[in-house]
Design a protein around this motif. Structure first.
Motif, PDB file in Angstrom:
ATOM      1  N   LEU A   1      -0.913   9.271   4.564  1.00 29.22           N
ATOM      2  CA  LEU A   1      -1.421   8.796   3.280  1.00 29.22           C
ATOM      3  C   LEU A   1      -0.651   7.529   2.907  1.00 29.22           C
ATOM      4  N   GLY A   2      -1.257   6.381   3.133  1.00 20.07           N
ATOM      5  CA  GLY A   2      -0.580   5.114   2.878  1.00 20.07           C
ATOM      6  C   GLY A   2       0.521   4.801   3.862  1.00 20.07           C
TER       7      GLY A   2
ATOM      8  N   MET B   1      -9.192  10.339   1.456  1.00 18.34           N
ATOM      9  CA  MET B   1      -9.886   9.452   2.391  1.00 18.34           C
ATOM     10  C   MET B   1      -9.517   7.997   2.160  1.00 18.34           C
ATOM     11  N   LEU B   2      -9.413   7.594   0.905  1.00 23.44           N
ATOM     12  CA  LEU B   2      -9.010   6.216   0.607  1.00 23.44           C
ATOM     13  C   LEU B   2      -7.622   5.928   1.166  1.00 23.44           C
ATOM     14  N   LEU B   3      -6.690   6.847   0.965  1.00 24.15           N
ATOM     15  CA  LEU B   3      -5.301   6.620   1.362  1.00 24.15           C
ATOM     16  C   LEU B   3      -5.105   6.682   2.870  1.00 24.15           C
TER      17      LEU B   3
ATOM     18  N   LYS C   1       0.828  -1.202   0.000  1.00 20.69           N
ATOM     19  CA  LYS C   1       0.000   0.000   0.000  1.00 20.69           C
ATOM     20  C   LYS C   1       0.865   1.257   0.000  1.00 20.69           C
ATOM     21  N   LEU C   2       1.925   1.234   0.788  1.00 19.68           N
ATOM     22  CA  LEU C   2       2.828   2.383   0.837  1.00 19.68           C
ATOM     23  C   LEU C   2       3.473   2.619  -0.528  1.00 19.68           C
ATOM     24  N   VAL C   3       3.911   1.539  -1.181  1.00 20.12           N
ATOM     25  CA  VAL C   3       4.549   1.679  -2.490  1.00 20.12           C
ATOM     26  C   VAL C   3       3.530   2.127  -3.543  1.00 20.12           C
ATOM     27  N   THR C   4       2.318   1.577  -3.486  1.00 22.58           N
ATOM     28  CA  THR C   4       1.258   2.033  -4.380  1.00 22.58           C
ATOM     29  C   THR C   4       1.027   3.533  -4.207  1.00 22.58           C
ATOM     30  N   THR C   5       1.072   4.005  -2.968  1.00 26.97           N
ATOM     31  CA  THR C   5       0.871   5.433  -2.708  1.00 26.97           C
ATOM     32  C   THR C   5       1.962   6.275  -3.358  1.00 26.97           C
TER      33      THR C   5
ATOM     34  N   GLU D   1       6.140  14.854   2.266  1.00 23.43           N
ATOM     35  CA  GLU D   1       5.500  15.451   3.444  1.00 23.43           C
ATOM     36  C   GLU D   1       4.040  15.045   3.538  1.00 23.43           C
ATOM     37  N   ALA D   2       3.334  15.061   2.422  1.00 22.05           N
ATOM     38  CA  ALA D   2       1.914  14.687   2.429  1.00 22.05           C
ATOM     39  C   ALA D   2       1.729  13.236   2.849  1.00 22.05           C
ATOM     40  N   MET D   3       2.585  12.337   2.338  1.00 26.61           N
ATOM     41  CA  MET D   3       2.454  10.933   2.682  1.00 26.61           C
ATOM     42  C   MET D   3       2.635  10.684   4.171  1.00 26.61           C
ATOM     43  N   PHE D   4       3.599  11.385   4.785  1.00 23.60           N
ATOM     44  CA  PHE D   4       3.972  11.060   6.164  1.00 23.60           C
ATOM     45  C   PHE D   4       3.387  12.018   7.196  1.00 23.60           C
ATOM     46  N   SER D   5       2.654  13.038   6.761  1.00 23.29           N
ATOM     47  CA  SER D   5       1.958  13.907   7.714  1.00 23.29           C
ATOM     48  C   SER D   5       0.701  13.208   8.219  1.00 23.29           C
ATOM     49  N   ARG D   6       0.373  13.431   9.464  1.00 22.69           N
ATOM     50  CA  ARG D   6      -0.789  12.767  10.054  1.00 22.69           C
ATOM     51  C   ARG D   6      -2.083  13.286   9.438  1.00 22.69           C
TER      52      ARG D   6
END
Length: 432
Positions: free
Chosen positions: A344-345, A134-136, A90-94, A316-321
């Motif tokens: 996000l993921g 929301m999905l991510l 999921k993380l890699v897909t993100t 930043e977007a991926m790892f921000s809460r």
């Protein structure tokens, strides 16, 4: 096959700060003992540690393929061994999603119906849009109870129109966390629709090739060498029967004694109708070394080999809460404390001693990343941005049901704890 500090093979990074000989020896002895432990033994595992932005240890133990009838045909795990990493996928897909966002082909806060060609709504909240964000972040209100993977002859449009309320919780989209694999089936579908490419090939173009990674989401397109380097995943149980720790290892998926399986009906598949085919949620095969490359890319704010792969804003977007558990409002299902916060993921792990999502005994490792569990595999991808430290653990199968061997200091299995804490103490903390 025993591991070694900065072992040879396909390195995840340039020359690394060596793990001290005494620490490396402690790790070797600890990991060998765990491998054959009658209570917590495993078929194989591959681990990698990063200290200060460089790989400090990499090791492989056990057998990537076991032939109980003819042991001479069994094959040891090596630095090149790829595992089906389950939900770390999921993380890699993100990562692929964020590349499409950067290209303007996707937007995090757009109604997903814009991309997939039909209206996707929670029946209880028909006027509330469901977005990619929301999905991510698992706040879409979609749930898995009625399934999350279908064949090439099925379109998600029909699945959702048939399923009605079976596909959604009674919570407003965006407000409540509920971990759901189905989210990523929708993500894969909209990625295909936005790009016009089949998911497995899209991810190869967007992510794997630019980063120089082996593997992928479709083993039917692997070379014979890559298929041979793929770990068979095992359990000591037949089908859905009882576990038998004293019995043989039973292949669950990726049995490399046979040809790589193909996706039935793929020649008739219409791109953009059913992104679950190649499991964006859990189907990536990749090595610990290559996951190390991904981890280093994140630590370098999206740069790989001196060039930009992701923009810093995307990292930043991926790892921000995006979601944090609020006990007072009960705004999510924490799975026994395992899930406390989400990006996000990406999952955020608590670092206080005693926290159920803490990855190491005694706490102290403030990390983000993802976990995985499927077909016998257990996996961990976790990085600490502040200290540029990280760990990757890929377990190819366990002798006992992980549910029967719970962790002593966390909501993880004891098998995971027995690898993570020694790896952290000996290869991530300052070497002694």
């Amino acid at each position: 096959m025993a591991g070694a500090a900065c072992s040879t093979g396909q390195p995840a990074a340039p020359a690394a700060p060596a793990t001290a000989p005494a620490a490396a020896e402690r790790l070797e002895q600890s990991f060998k003992a765990v491998l054959s432990d009658p209570r917590h033994g495993m078929s194989s595992f591959s681990v990698l540690a990063i200290r200060g932005g460089k790989v400090s240890y990499e090791g492989q133990f056990g057998m990537r393929h076991i032939d109980s009838g003819n042991p001479s045909l069994s094959r040891a795990a090596t630095p090149a061994t790829m595992y089906r990493i389950a939900s770390i996928s999921k993380l890699v897909t993100t990562m692929g999603v964020m590349r499409l966002v950067e290209q303007g082909k996707l937007h995090l806060d757009e109604d997903v119906g814009t991309y997939i060609g039909f209206s996707l709504r929670n029946p209880a909240f028909p006027n509330t849009k469901i977005t990619l964000r929301m999905l991510l972040s698992h706040t879409s209100s979609l749930r898995d109870e009625a399934g999350y993977s279908w064949g090439a002859n099925v379109a998600l449009r029909d699945v959702f129109h048939r399923g009605g309320a079976l596909w959604a919780t009674h919570t407003v989209p965006g407000a409540h966390f509920a971990y759901s694999n189905l989210n990523w089936g929708v993500v894969g579908t909209l990625m295909e629709a936005a790009s016009g490419e089949r998911f497995d090939r899209l991810m190869r173009r967007l992510v794997l090739q630019p980063l120089g990674l082996r593997g992928g989401y479709n083993v039917a397109e692997f070379s014979s060498a890559d298929w041979s380097d793929t770990a068979t995943l095992y359990r000591k149980r037949v089908g859905e029967g009882a576990w038998n720790p004293g019995g043989p290892w039973v292949a669950q998926v990726d049995d490399t004694s046979a040809p790589a399986p193909v996706v039935a009906g793929l020649d008739r598949y219409v791109v953009g109708t059913n992104g679950t085919l190649f499991s964006p949620t859990g189907g990536l095969r990749i090595s610990a070394a290559d996951l190390g490359k991904i981890m280093l890319m994140f630590m370098d704010q999206g740069r790989h080999a001196g060039a930009a792969f992701l923009q810093p804003a995307s990292v930043e977007a991926m790892f921000s809460r995006q979601w944090t558990y609020d006990a007072g409002n009960r705004n999510g299902d924490t799975h026994g404390g395992l899930f406390a916060a989400w990006g996000l993921g990406t999952q955020h792990f608590e670092h206080q001693a005693g926290a159920k999502s803490s990855l190491v005994e005694g706490g102290g490792f403030a990390a983000s990343g993802h976990l995985g569990e499927a077909y016998g595999l257990l996996s961990v991808f976790a990085l600490d941005f502040a200290n540029r430290n990280g760990m990757v653990v890929l377990i190819g199968g366990t002798m006992h049901d992980p549910a029967s061997t719970p962790g002593q200091y966390s909501a993880l299995s004891r098998q995971e704890e027995l690898l993570l804490t020694p790896l952290y103490e000996n290869a991530v903390l300052p070497s002694q």
